[in-house]
Design a protein around this motif. Sequence first.
Motif, PDB file in Angstrom:
ATOM      1  N   GLU A  42       0.825  -1.208   0.000  1.00 38.34           N
ATOM      2  CA  GLU A  42       0.000   0.000   0.000  1.00 38.34           C
ATOM      3  C   GLU A  42       0.863   1.264   0.000  1.00 38.34           C
ATOM      4  O   GLU A  42       0.560   2.228  -0.705  1.00 38.34           O
ATOM      5  CB  GLU A  42      -0.952   0.001   1.208  1.00 38.34           C
ATOM      6  N   GLU A  43       1.932   1.277   0.815  1.00 36.47           N
ATOM      7  CA  GLU A  43       2.832   2.435   0.847  1.00 36.47           C
ATOM      8  C   GLU A  43       3.513   2.633  -0.499  1.00 36.47           C
ATOM      9  O   GLU A  43       3.642   3.769  -0.981  1.00 36.47           O
ATOM     10  CB  GLU A  43       3.873   2.260   1.950  1.00 36.47           C
ATOM     11  N   ALA A  44       3.961   1.538  -1.110  1.00 34.48           N
ATOM     12  CA  ALA A  44       4.607   1.623  -2.418  1.00 34.48           C
ATOM     13  C   ALA A  44       3.636   2.147  -3.467  1.00 34.48           C
ATOM     14  O   ALA A  44       3.995   2.997  -4.292  1.00 34.48           O
ATOM     15  CB  ALA A  44       5.162   0.258  -2.818  1.00 34.48           C
ATOM     16  N   ALA A  45       2.405   1.660  -3.441  1.00 32.92           N
ATOM     17  CA  ALA A  45       1.393   2.130  -4.382  1.00 32.92           C
ATOM     18  C   ALA A  45       1.136   3.618  -4.201  1.00 32.92           C
ATOM     19  O   ALA A  45       1.034   4.368  -5.177  1.00 32.92           O
ATOM     20  CB  ALA A  45       0.097   1.340  -4.201  1.00 32.92           C
ATOM     21  N   ARG A  46       1.056   4.052  -2.949  1.00 29.50           N
ATOM     22  CA  ARG A  46       0.821   5.471  -2.669  1.00 29.50           C
ATOM     23  C   ARG A  46       1.961   6.323  -3.210  1.00 29.50           C
ATOM     24  O   ARG A  46       1.739   7.390  -3.769  1.00 29.50           O
ATOM     25  CB  ARG A  46       0.668   5.673  -1.158  1.00 29.50           C
ATOM     26  N   ARG A  47       3.194   5.841  -3.089  1.00 32.44           N
ATOM     27  CA  ARG A  47       4.341   6.613  -3.588  1.00 32.44           C
ATOM     28  C   ARG A  47       4.305   6.760  -5.102  1.00 32.44           C
ATOM     29  O   ARG A  47       4.783   7.755  -5.630  1.00 32.44           O
ATOM     30  CB  ARG A  47       5.657   5.963  -3.174  1.00 32.44           C
ATOM     31  N   LEU A  48       3.761   5.755  -5.794  1.00 29.74           N
ATOM     32  CA  LEU A  48       3.665   5.841  -7.253  1.00 29.74           C
ATOM     33  C   LEU A  48       2.339   6.447  -7.707  1.00 29.74           C
ATOM     34  O   LEU A  48       2.112   6.593  -8.907  1.00 29.74           O
ATOM     35  CB  LEU A  48       3.818   4.445  -7.875  1.00 29.74           C
ATOM     36  N   SER A  49       1.466   6.755  -6.767  1.00 33.91           N
ATOM     37  CA  SER A  49       0.135   7.300  -7.067  1.00 33.91           C
ATOM     38  C   SER A  49      -0.664   6.347  -7.947  1.00 33.91           C
ATOM     39  O   SER A  49      -1.297   6.752  -8.920  1.00 33.91           O
ATOM     40  CB  SER A  49       0.240   8.671  -7.731  1.00 33.91           C
ATOM     41  N   ILE A  50      -0.594   5.064  -7.588  1.00 36.65           N
ATOM     42  CA  ILE A  50      -1.387   4.049  -8.285  1.00 36.65           C
ATOM     43  C   ILE A  50      -2.189   3.287  -7.238  1.00 36.65           C
ATOM     44  O   ILE A  50      -1.938   3.400  -6.039  1.00 36.65           O
ATOM     45  CB  ILE A  50      -0.509   3.078  -9.106  1.00 36.65           C
ATOM     46  N   GLY A  51      -3.114   2.498  -7.694  1.00 41.92           N
ATOM     47  CA  GLY A  51      -3.940   1.724  -6.782  1.00 41.92           C
ATOM     48  C   GLY A  51      -3.229   0.475  -6.282  1.00 41.92           C
ATOM     49  O   GLY A  51      -2.258  -0.005  -6.877  1.00 41.92           O
ATOM     50  N   ARG A  52      -3.744  -0.051  -5.206  1.00 41.23           N
ATOM     51  CA  ARG A  52      -3.193  -1.260  -4.594  1.00 41.23           C
ATOM     52  C   ARG A  52      -3.263  -2.442  -5.556  1.00 41.23           C
ATOM     53  O   ARG A  52      -2.309  -3.218  -5.681  1.00 41.23           O
ATOM     54  CB  ARG A  52      -3.968  -1.551  -3.309  1.00 41.23           C
ATOM     55  N   THR A  53      -4.368  -2.569  -6.273  1.00 48.27           N
ATOM     56  CA  THR A  53      -4.535  -3.674  -7.213  1.00 48.27           C
ATOM     57  C   THR A  53      -3.505  -3.593  -8.343  1.00 48.27           C
ATOM     58  O   THR A  53      -2.928  -4.599  -8.744  1.00 48.27           O
ATOM     59  CB  THR A  53      -5.963  -3.674  -7.795  1.00 48.27           C
ATOM     60  N   THR A  54      -3.260  -2.390  -8.836  1.00 47.75           N
ATOM     61  CA  THR A  54      -2.246  -2.200  -9.876  1.00 47.75           C
ATOM     62  C   THR A  54      -0.869  -2.566  -9.352  1.00 47.75           C
ATOM     63  O   THR A  54      -0.081  -3.205 -10.052  1.00 47.75           O
ATOM     64  CB  THR A  54      -2.268  -0.748 -10.385  1.00 47.75           C
ATOM     65  N   MET A  55      -0.575  -2.188  -8.112  1.00 46.42           N
ATOM     66  CA  MET A  55       0.727  -2.525  -7.526  1.00 46.42           C
ATOM     67  C   MET A  55       0.875  -4.035  -7.404  1.00 46.42           C
ATOM     68  O   MET A  55       1.935  -4.588  -7.734  1.00 46.42           O
ATOM     69  CB  MET A  55       0.897  -1.856  -6.162  1.00 46.42           C
ATOM     70  N   TYR A  56      -0.164  -4.719  -6.947  1.00 48.70           N
ATOM     71  CA  TYR A  56      -0.097  -6.180  -6.862  1.00 48.70           C
ATOM     72  C   TYR A  56       0.120  -6.796  -8.245  1.00 48.70           C
ATOM     73  O   TYR A  56       0.846  -7.781  -8.390  1.00 48.70           O
ATOM     74  CB  TYR A  56      -1.350  -6.757  -6.204  1.00 48.70           C
ATOM     75  N   ALA A  57      -0.481  -6.230  -9.282  1.00 48.01           N
ATOM     76  CA  ALA A  57      -0.287  -6.733 -10.648  1.00 48.01           C
ATOM     77  C   ALA A  57       1.163  -6.532 -11.094  1.00 48.01           C
ATOM     78  O   ALA A  57       1.753  -7.424 -11.717  1.00 48.01           O
ATOM     79  CB  ALA A  57      -1.245  -6.044 -11.609  1.00 48.01           C
ATOM     80  N   LEU A  58       1.743  -5.393 -10.780  1.00 48.74           N
ATOM     81  CA  LEU A  58       3.145  -5.138 -11.127  1.00 48.74           C
ATOM     82  C   LEU A  58       4.065  -6.118 -10.399  1.00 48.74           C
ATOM     83  O   LEU A  58       5.049  -6.597 -10.972  1.00 48.74           O
ATOM     84  CB  LEU A  58       3.528  -3.692 -10.782  1.00 48.74           C
ATOM     85  N   ILE A  59       3.750  -6.420  -9.146  1.00 49.54           N
ATOM     86  CA  ILE A  59       4.531  -7.390  -8.378  1.00 49.54           C
ATOM     87  C   ILE A  59       4.374  -8.777  -8.990  1.00 49.54           C
ATOM     88  O   ILE A  59       5.364  -9.483  -9.225  1.00 49.54           O
ATOM     89  CB  ILE A  59       4.117  -7.370  -6.895  1.00 49.54           C
ATOM     90  N   ARG A  60       3.144  -9.160  -9.285  1.00 44.86           N
ATOM     91  CA  ARG A  60       2.874 -10.479  -9.871  1.00 44.86           C
ATOM     92  C   ARG A  60       3.598 -10.661 -11.201  1.00 44.86           C
ATOM     93  O   ARG A  60       4.139 -11.729 -11.499  1.00 44.86           O
ATOM     94  CB  ARG A  60       1.367 -10.653 -10.075  1.00 44.86           C
TER      95      ARG A  60
END
Length: 90
Positions: free
Chosen positions: A34-52
Motif C-alpha cells: 500500500e505504501e509503495a502504491a501510494r508513492r507511485l500514485s497508483i492503486g493497490r490492485t495495480t501494484m499487486y499486478a506489477l509485483i505479480r
Amino acid sequence: MTTATPAALTVPEASGTAPAVPDQDLTLVALTVEEAARRLSIGRTTMYALIRDGEIPTVPIGRLRRVPAEVLAEYLRRLMNSVANHHIAS
C-alpha cells in the motif's frame, strides 16, 4: 467570544506545490504494498499486478513481503527509458 479554528481544518493557500502527505515516511527503506502504491500514485490492485508480473520485486522480511523503496525509482527509470526508446524508434 471568539473561537480559534483548529489548524487541521484550515486550508493552506495555493503555492503551486503538491500537498504533503502526513502519513508518508520518506525515510522508510522497505514499504508495504500500500505504501509503495501510494508513492507511485497508483492503486493497490495495480501494484499487486506489477509485483505479480515481476515489474516490482519484493523481499521477504520474516513472514512479511516488503517492497524496497529503491526499486520504485528503478521502475520509473525503466518506464522512462522505454518511453524514450519508443519515441526514438518511431
